[in-house]
Write a protein that holds these residues in place. Structure first.
Motif, PDB file in Angstrom:
ATOM      1  N   GLN A 102       0.831  -1.202   0.000  1.00 36.14           N
ATOM      2  CA  GLN A 102       0.000   0.000   0.000  1.00 36.14           C
ATOM      3  C   GLN A 102       0.868   1.256   0.000  1.00 36.14           C
ATOM      4  N   ALA A 103       1.975   1.222   0.731  1.00 39.60           N
ATOM      5  CA  ALA A 103       2.872   2.380   0.770  1.00 39.60           C
ATOM      6  C   ALA A 103       3.509   2.631  -0.595  1.00 39.60           C
ATOM      7  N   VAL A 104       3.894   1.568  -1.294  1.00 36.38           N
ATOM      8  CA  VAL A 104       4.446   1.728  -2.647  1.00 36.38           C
ATOM      9  C   VAL A 104       3.385   2.311  -3.565  1.00 36.38           C
ATOM     10  N   GLN A 105       2.169   1.808  -3.478  1.00 39.64           N
ATOM     11  CA  GLN A 105       1.088   2.319  -4.321  1.00 39.64           C
ATOM     12  C   GLN A 105       0.805   3.790  -4.024  1.00 39.64           C
ATOM     13  N   ASP A 106       0.777   4.142  -2.749  1.00 36.51           N
ATOM     14  CA  ASP A 106       0.516   5.536  -2.374  1.00 36.51           C
ATOM     15  C   ASP A 106       1.640   6.453  -2.848  1.00 36.51           C
ATOM     16  N   ALA A 107       2.880   6.038  -2.629  1.00 34.32           N
ATOM     17  CA  ALA A 107       4.022   6.880  -3.014  1.00 34.32           C
ATOM     18  C   ALA A 107       4.114   7.036  -4.525  1.00 34.32           C
ATOM     19  N   THR A 108       3.935   5.940  -5.251  1.00 30.70           N
ATOM     20  CA  THR A 108       4.068   6.030  -6.705  1.00 30.70           C
ATOM     21  C   THR A 108       2.887   6.745  -7.352  1.00 30.70           C
ATOM     22  N   ALA A 109       1.763   6.840  -6.653  1.00 28.52           N
ATOM     23  CA  ALA A 109       0.647   7.629  -7.189  1.00 28.52           C
ATOM     24  C   ALA A 109       1.080   9.076  -7.390  1.00 28.52           C
ATOM     25  N   GLY A 110       1.896   9.598  -6.481  1.00 25.51           N
ATOM     26  CA  GLY A 110       2.417  10.953  -6.625  1.00 25.51           C
ATOM     27  C   GLY A 110       3.688  11.013  -7.452  1.00 25.51           C
ATOM     28  N   LEU A 111       4.536   9.989  -7.321  1.00 25.24           N
ATOM     29  CA  LEU A 111       5.812   9.999  -8.037  1.00 25.24           C
ATOM     30  C   LEU A 111       5.652   9.817  -9.543  1.00 25.24           C
ATOM     31  N   ALA A 112       4.541   9.307  -9.975  1.00 22.79           N
ATOM     32  CA  ALA A 112       4.323   9.085 -11.407  1.00 22.79           C
ATOM     33  C   ALA A 112       3.761  10.317 -12.101  1.00 22.79           C
ATOM     34  N   ARG A 113       3.626  11.405 -11.368  1.00 23.91           N
ATOM     35  CA  ARG A 113       3.040  12.631 -11.929  1.00 23.91           C
ATOM     36  C   ARG A 113       4.078  13.754 -11.958  1.00 23.91           C
ATOM     37  N   ALA A 114       4.060  14.509 -13.026  1.00 22.98           N
ATOM     38  CA  ALA A 114       5.025  15.597 -13.191  1.00 22.98           C
ATOM     39  C   ALA A 114       4.607  16.876 -12.472  1.00 22.98           C
ATOM     40  N   ASP A 115       3.367  16.979 -12.038  1.00 27.07           N
ATOM     41  CA  ASP A 115       2.886  18.223 -11.433  1.00 27.07           C
ATOM     42  C   ASP A 115       3.008  18.248  -9.910  1.00 27.07           C
TER      43      ASP A 115
END
Length: 132
Positions: free
Chosen positions: A94-107
């Motif tokens: 869940q932590a990987v999913q939460d972190a990458t939700a933001g890390l995969a965005r340029a904004d």
């Protein structure tokens, strides 16, 4: 009449292009539902790591499109295979999913990206250790 004949030829071709990954038994990432979940997630983490600064140097990380893309790929694979990982890794998944939700965005602001990268790294380390 010509249009109807052309439509009769094209329609079956278009229908064939819309076959869903679920019907072919493959995920969009090219994986197969029967693939080992640990191997797939750990591989995705390792692939993302190739473009990341060494651990402890997250403050110096650049977040260019290639990095964001690799982290987005890690997110997608974790979303697909993470639920099949051992239950003890549920929090890390869940932590990987939460972190990458933001890390995969340029904004996302840089200071937030750095914080998310640190969270991602800690969770990814737990998954790698739990899958070893």
């Amino acid at each position: 009449m010509r249009r109807l004949a052309a439509l009769a030829v094209i329609l079956p071709l278009l229908a064939g292009c819309q076959q869903s990954p679920a019907r072919t038994g493959q995920y969009s990432t090219g994986g197969d539902p029967s693939d080992d979940p640990c191997a797939r997630v750990v591989s995705a983490i390792g692939y993302a790591d190739l473009l990341l600064r060494p651990r402890g140097e997250e403050d110096d990380q650049t977040f260019e499109n290639a990095v964001l893309g690799r982290l987005a790929e890690a997110r997608g694979i974790t979303l697909q295979y993470g639920p099949a990982l051992p239950d003890t890794l549920g929090t890390a998944v869940q932590a990987v999913q939460d972190a990458t939700a933001g890390l995969a965005r340029a904004d996302v602001p840089r200071d937030r990206q750095v914080a998310l990268l640190k969270d991602y790294r800690a969770a990814a380390d737990q998954i790698e250790a739990g899958c070893a």
